[in-house]
Write a protein that holds these residues in place. Structure first.
Motif, PDB file in Angstrom:
ATOM      1  N   ALA A 205       0.832  -1.207   0.000  1.00 24.37           N
ATOM      2  CA  ALA A 205       0.000   0.000   0.000  1.00 24.37           C
ATOM      3  C   ALA A 205       0.865   1.255   0.000  1.00 24.37           C
ATOM      4  CB  ALA A 205      -0.924   0.001   1.216  1.00 24.37           C
ATOM      5  N   ALA A 206       1.942   1.241   0.777  1.00 25.08           N
ATOM      6  CA  ALA A 206       2.845   2.392   0.819  1.00 25.08           C
ATOM      7  C   ALA A 206       3.560   2.585  -0.520  1.00 25.08           C
ATOM      8  CB  ALA A 206       3.860   2.212   1.938  1.00 25.08           C
ATOM      9  N   LEU A 207       3.962   1.478  -1.137  1.00 25.56           N
ATOM     10  CA  LEU A 207       4.622   1.571  -2.438  1.00 25.56           C
ATOM     11  C   LEU A 207       3.670   2.131  -3.490  1.00 25.56           C
ATOM     12  CD1 LEU A 207       6.646  -1.772  -2.442  1.00 25.56           C
ATOM     13  CD2 LEU A 207       7.555   0.557  -2.215  1.00 25.56           C
ATOM     14  N   ALA A 208       2.393   1.747  -3.396  1.00 21.80           N
ATOM     15  CA  ALA A 208       1.403   2.289  -4.332  1.00 21.80           C
ATOM     16  C   ALA A 208       1.255   3.797  -4.146  1.00 21.80           C
ATOM     17  CB  ALA A 208       0.057   1.597  -4.125  1.00 21.80           C
ATOM     18  N   CYS A 209       1.273   4.255  -2.895  1.00 20.52           N
ATOM     19  CA  CYS A 209       1.227   5.695  -2.629  1.00 20.52           C
ATOM     20  C   CYS A 209       2.452   6.384  -3.222  1.00 20.52           C
ATOM     21  CB  CYS A 209       1.167   5.959  -1.126  1.00 20.52           C
ATOM     22  SG  CYS A 209      -0.385   5.508  -0.306  1.00 20.52           S
ATOM     23  N   HIS A 210       3.606   5.776  -3.009  1.00 19.18           N
ATOM     24  CA  HIS A 210       4.859   6.368  -3.489  1.00 19.18           C
ATOM     25  C   HIS A 210       4.905   6.394  -5.009  1.00 19.18           C
ATOM     26  CE1 HIS A 210       9.000   7.594  -3.548  1.00 19.18           C
ATOM     27  NE2 HIS A 210       9.389   6.477  -4.127  1.00 19.18           N
ATOM     28  N   GLU A 211       4.442   5.327  -5.634  1.00 19.70           N
ATOM     29  CA  GLU A 211       4.414   5.285  -7.103  1.00 19.70           C
ATOM     30  C   GLU A 211       3.470   6.351  -7.654  1.00 19.70           C
ATOM     31  OE1 GLU A 211       3.425   1.233  -7.806  1.00 19.70           O
ATOM     32  OE2 GLU A 211       5.417   0.503  -7.201  1.00 19.70           O
ATOM     33  N   GLY A 212       2.489   6.734  -6.844  1.00 20.96           N
ATOM     34  CA  GLY A 212       1.589   7.814  -7.233  1.00 20.96           C
ATOM     35  C   GLY A 212       2.144   9.187  -6.933  1.00 20.96           C
ATOM     36  N   GLY A 213       3.375   9.246  -6.417  1.00 16.10           N
ATOM     37  CA  GLY A 213       4.039  10.521  -6.196  1.00 16.10           C
ATOM     38  C   GLY A 213       4.240  10.918  -4.753  1.00 16.10           C
ATOM     39  N   ALA A 214       3.688  10.165  -3.809  1.00 21.40           N
ATOM     40  CA  ALA A 214       3.788  10.537  -2.392  1.00 21.40           C
ATOM     41  C   ALA A 214       5.215  10.376  -1.886  1.00 21.40           C
ATOM     42  CB  ALA A 214       2.837   9.695  -1.551  1.00 21.40           C
ATOM     43  N   ASP A 215       5.711  11.419  -1.195  1.00 18.20           N
ATOM     44  CA  ASP A 215       7.050  11.332  -0.620  1.00 18.20           C
ATOM     45  C   ASP A 215       7.018  11.331   0.913  1.00 18.20           C
ATOM     46  OD1 ASP A 215       6.303  13.981  -0.376  1.00 18.20           O
ATOM     47  OD2 ASP A 215       8.094  14.817  -1.314  1.00 18.20           O
ATOM     48  N   VAL A 216       5.823  11.360   1.498  1.00 23.27           N
ATOM     49  CA  VAL A 216       5.620  11.164   2.934  1.00 23.27           C
ATOM     50  C   VAL A 216       4.364  10.312   3.082  1.00 23.27           C
ATOM     51  CG1 VAL A 216       5.266  12.231   5.193  1.00 23.27           C
ATOM     52  CG2 VAL A 216       6.543  13.476   3.436  1.00 23.27           C
ATOM     53  N   VAL A 217       4.442   9.234   3.853  1.00 24.87           N
ATOM     54  CA  VAL A 217       3.277   8.353   4.036  1.00 24.87           C
ATOM     55  C   VAL A 217       3.044   8.103   5.522  1.00 24.87           C
ATOM     56  CG1 VAL A 217       2.221   6.114   3.527  1.00 24.87           C
ATOM     57  CG2 VAL A 217       3.685   7.220   1.815  1.00 24.87           C
ATOM     58  N   TYR A 218       1.842   8.414   5.971  1.00 21.01           N
ATOM     59  CA  TYR A 218       1.406   8.202   7.363  1.00 21.01           C
ATOM     60  C   TYR A 218       0.555   6.947   7.419  1.00 21.01           C
ATOM     61  CZ  TYR A 218      -1.451   9.310  11.594  1.00 21.01           C
ATOM     62  OH  TYR A 218      -2.093   9.289  12.818  1.00 21.01           O
ATOM     63  N   HIS A 219       0.792   6.118   8.415  1.00 26.06           N
ATOM     64  CA  HIS A 219      -0.023   4.902   8.514  1.00 26.06           C
ATOM     65  C   HIS A 219      -0.796   4.833   9.821  1.00 26.06           C
ATOM     66  CE1 HIS A 219       1.657   2.103  11.558  1.00 26.06           C
ATOM     67  NE2 HIS A 219       2.803   2.731  11.351  1.00 26.06           N
ATOM     68  N   ALA A 220      -1.950   4.193   9.745  1.00 27.88           N
ATOM     69  CA  ALA A 220      -2.747   3.838  10.919  1.00 27.88           C
ATOM     70  C   ALA A 220      -3.275   2.440  10.659  1.00 27.88           C
ATOM     71  CB  ALA A 220      -3.886   4.828  11.134  1.00 27.88           C
ATOM     72  N   ALA A 221      -2.356   1.472  10.722  1.00 21.49           N
ATOM     73  CA  ALA A 221      -2.673   0.128  10.246  1.00 21.49           C
ATOM     74  C   ALA A 221      -2.110  -0.980  11.132  1.00 21.49           C
ATOM     75  CB  ALA A 221      -2.160  -0.042   8.816  1.00 21.49           C
ATOM     76  N   GLY A 222      -1.821  -0.679  12.397  1.00 20.40           N
ATOM     77  CA  GLY A 222      -1.321  -1.720  13.286  1.00 20.40           C
ATOM     78  C   GLY A 222      -0.006  -2.298  12.798  1.00 20.40           C
ATOM     79  N   ARG A 223       0.135  -3.619  12.930  1.00 19.53           N
ATOM     80  CA  ARG A 223       1.380  -4.275  12.501  1.00 19.53           C
ATOM     81  C   ARG A 223       1.639  -4.066  11.010  1.00 19.53           C
ATOM     82  NH1 ARG A 223       4.553  -8.558  14.616  1.00 19.53           N
ATOM     83  NH2 ARG A 223       3.065  -8.982  16.292  1.00 19.53           N
ATOM     84  N   CYS A 224       0.581  -3.944  10.206  1.00 19.69           N
ATOM     85  CA  CYS A 224       0.740  -3.670   8.775  1.00 19.69           C
ATOM     86  C   CYS A 224       1.634  -2.457   8.547  1.00 19.69           C
ATOM     87  CB  CYS A 224      -0.624  -3.380   8.133  1.00 19.69           C
ATOM     88  SG  CYS A 224      -1.516  -4.806   7.545  1.00 19.69           S
ATOM     89  N   GLY A 225       1.543  -1.503   9.436  1.00 19.32           N
ATOM     90  CA  GLY A 225       2.286  -0.264   9.277  1.00 19.32           C
ATOM     91  C   GLY A 225       3.785  -0.441   9.283  1.00 19.32           C
ATOM     92  N   LEU A 226       4.273  -1.541   9.844  1.00 18.14           N
ATOM     93  CA  LEU A 226       5.712  -1.800   9.787  1.00 18.14           C
ATOM     94  C   LEU A 226       6.165  -1.951   8.339  1.00 18.14           C
ATOM     95  CD1 LEU A 226       6.121  -4.280  12.793  1.00 18.14           C
ATOM     96  CD2 LEU A 226       6.591  -1.821  12.737  1.00 18.14           C
ATOM     97  N   GLY A 227       5.257  -2.431   7.491  1.00 14.70           N
ATOM     98  CA  GLY A 227       5.563  -2.535   6.063  1.00 14.70           C
ATOM     99  C   GLY A 227       5.669  -1.175   5.400  1.00 14.70           C
ATOM    100  N   VAL A 228       4.888  -0.221   5.894  1.00 19.41           N
ATOM    101  CA  VAL A 228       4.969   1.153   5.383  1.00 19.41           C
ATOM    102  C   VAL A 228       6.358   1.719   5.661  1.00 19.41           C
ATOM    103  CG1 VAL A 228       4.071   3.511   5.637  1.00 19.41           C
ATOM    104  CG2 VAL A 228       2.487   1.547   5.646  1.00 19.41           C
ATOM    105  N   ILE A 229       6.830   1.477   6.882  1.00 18.36           N
ATOM    106  CA  ILE A 229       8.157   1.980   7.264  1.00 18.36           C
ATOM    107  C   ILE A 229       9.254   1.278   6.463  1.00 18.36           C
ATOM    108  CG2 ILE A 229       9.782   2.194   9.185  1.00 18.36           C
ATOM    109  CD1 ILE A 229       7.300   2.451  11.036  1.00 18.36           C
ATOM    110  N   ASP A 230       9.090  -0.024   6.252  1.00 24.10           N
ATOM    111  CA  ASP A 230      10.061  -0.756   5.420  1.00 24.10           C
ATOM    112  C   ASP A 230      10.118  -0.181   4.013  1.00 24.10           C
ATOM    113  OD1 ASP A 230      10.761  -2.491   7.444  1.00 24.10           O
ATOM    114  OD2 ASP A 230       9.431  -4.107   6.787  1.00 24.10           O
ATOM    115  N   ALA A 231       8.945   0.100   3.441  1.00 27.61           N
ATOM    116  CA  ALA A 231       8.889   0.641   2.082  1.00 27.61           C
ATOM    117  C   ALA A 231       9.584   1.999   2.013  1.00 27.61           C
ATOM    118  CB  ALA A 231       7.438   0.772   1.622  1.00 27.61           C
TER     119      ALA A 231
END
Length: 339
Positions: A205-231
Motif C-alpha cells: 500500500a505504501a509503495l502504491a502511494c509512493h508510485e503515485g508521487g507521495a514522498d511522505v506516508v502516514y499509517h494507521a494500520a497496526g502491525r501492517c504499518g511496519l511494512g509502510v516503514i520498510d517501504a
C-alpha cells in the motif's frame, strides 16, 4: 500480565490462546489486584497498539504491585472465549484491547457483573461494569498532517489505513486537514489494507502511494504499518508512525509518530481499580489531556527545522485551546476546507 490460572483453567485458555509472560499464581493467591489483558490480533511485538497496552501493564506491575496476565487472540473468534475464561477465572479487571472486541464484550460483560471490564477504542454501551476508552485520534493526526504538508517536496503525501471504519477515518481526515492547513495544494492519496497484521500488505500500500508521487506516508494500520516503514526505507521517502513511538524503527526515515496513550490509560485505570475508585461509563482523551500527541522527533528535528517545529507547536496550542476544531469525517473535512 503474569498471574496464571489454576491448572485446569490454564489448559482451557491455552487451548485457544497464546498467553505471554505468566507467573505461576492463580487469582486471589497473592496480594493486590489481579488484572488481565486480551490483546487484539497482531499481539505483542506489533511496535504499535498492542505493545503500548503491554507497556501500561508492565508499569502497573512494577509500580502498583499488581498481578497480571496477557492473552493473545489469533483471530476474532477468540475474543469472546478469552474474555469469558478470564472472567470465570476471577480476574477483577479485564482489558479488551481494540474496538473489534465490542460485540464480544457486550455479550460477556452482563454475565459477570462483579468483574470490571475496560475496552480500548470501544464504548460501555450502558453496562455499569464496563469503561469505554476512546481517543481523539484526529487531533494527533492533524499534527502529523502538518508535518507531512510542510515536508513534502512533491506536493503529494500518502495515508495507509487498516480497515476503512469510522475509527480509522478519524486518523485519515484529521491528517488530511493538517496537510490542507499548511499546504492546500498538496494531494493526499489514501490506501486501505483491510488487514491489521500483514506487513507485506502495508508495504504494498505504501509503495502504491509512493508510485503515485507521495514522498511522505502516514499509517494507521497496526502491525501492517511496519511494512509502510520498510517501504519508506527501501525507496527513500519518509514515513510517519502511529500508536507507539516508531521513530526508532528506522531512525531518520520516520519523521514522527502519532503516539496514542493506551499505556497511560491502562496504568491509570489499573491504579484507580487498586484504590476502589474505578468509574464506569465512557471517557475520551485528546491533546489537551495528553491522550494523543507527537514524539520528540529526536532523529529528525534537524531535517524538519526550527521554523516548522514552531508551526507544529502553534497548531497544537490552537487545538488545545479550542480555537481550532479538527474534522474527523469526510463531511467535516469538506466544511473545514471552506471555513
Amino acid at each position: 500480565m503474569r498471574a496464571i490460572l489454576i491448572c485446569a483453567m490454564a489448559a482451557l485458555v491455552a487451548g485457544c490462546n497464546s498467553p505471554t509472560g505468566s507467573k505461576t499464581e492463580q487469582p486471589g493467591g497473592g496480594s493486590g489486584l489481579q488484572v488481565a489483558i486480551v490483546f487484539d490480533k497482531g499481539g505483542v511485538g506489533d511496535k504499535s497498539f498492542n505493545d503500548s497496552a503491554d507497556r501500561g501493564r508492565a508499569r502497573a506491575e512494577t509500580e502498583l504491585g499488581i498481578k497480571s496476565k496477557t492473552v493473545a487472540s489469533r483471530s476474532s473468534a477468540d475474543y469472546k472465549t478469552n474474555l469469558e475464561e478470564l472472567a470465570r477465572a476471577g480476574y477483577k479487571l479485564i482489558f479488551a484491547i481494540g474496538g473489534d472486541m465490542q460485540t464480544s464484550l457486550e455479550e460477556v460483560a452482563p454475565k459477570y457483573p462483579d468483574t470490571k471490564f475496560a475496552i480500548i477504542d470501544g464504548e460501555s454501551k450502558g453496562n455499569k461494569n464496563v469503561i469505554g476508552v476512546r481517543f481523539k485520534e484526529e487531533e494527533g493526526s492533524f499534527l502529523c498532517g502538518v508535518v507531512a504538508g510542510l515536508m513534502t517536496k512533491s506536493n503529494k503525501v500518502g495515508f495507509v489505513g487498516g480497515r476503512k471504519i469510522p475509527l480509522i477515518e478519524k486518523f485519515e481526515y484529521g491528517f488530511r486537514a493538517g496537510v490542507y492547513a499548511v499546504n492546500p495544494k498538496a494531494e493526499v492519496v489514501a490506501k486501505y489494507t483491510e488487514d491489521w497484521d500483514n506487513v507485506a500488505k502495508g508495504k504494498d500500500a505504501a509503495l502504491a502511494c509512493h508510485e503515485g508521487g507521495a514522498d511522505v506516508v502516514y499509517h494507521a494500520a497496526g502491525r501492517c504499518g511496519l511494512g509502510v516503514i520498510d517501504a519508506a526505507a527501501d525507496k527513500g521517502f519518509y514515513a510517519i508512525g502511529v500508536d507507539s513511538d516508531q521513530d526508532g524503527v528506522k531512525p531518520g526515515v520516520v519523521l514522527t509518530s502519532m503516539v496514542k496513550g493506551v499505556d497511560e490509560q491502562i496504568f491509570r485505570l489499573t491504579k484507580l481499580a487498586s484504590e476502589d475508585k474505578l468509574p464506569s461509563g465512557d471517557i475520551q482523551v485528546g491533546l489537551k489531556e495528553g491522550g494523543v500527541g507527537l514524539t520528540e522527533m529526536k532523529y529528525t528535528k534537524d531535517k524538519i527545522g526550527a521554523s516548522n517545529l514552531a508551526k507544529i507547536e502553534g497548531y497544537k496550542k490552537q487545538i488545545i485551546s479550542g480555537s481550532l476544531s479538527v474534522p474527523k469525517t469526510a463531511e467535516e473535512f469538506e466544511n473545514f476546507k471552506h471555513k
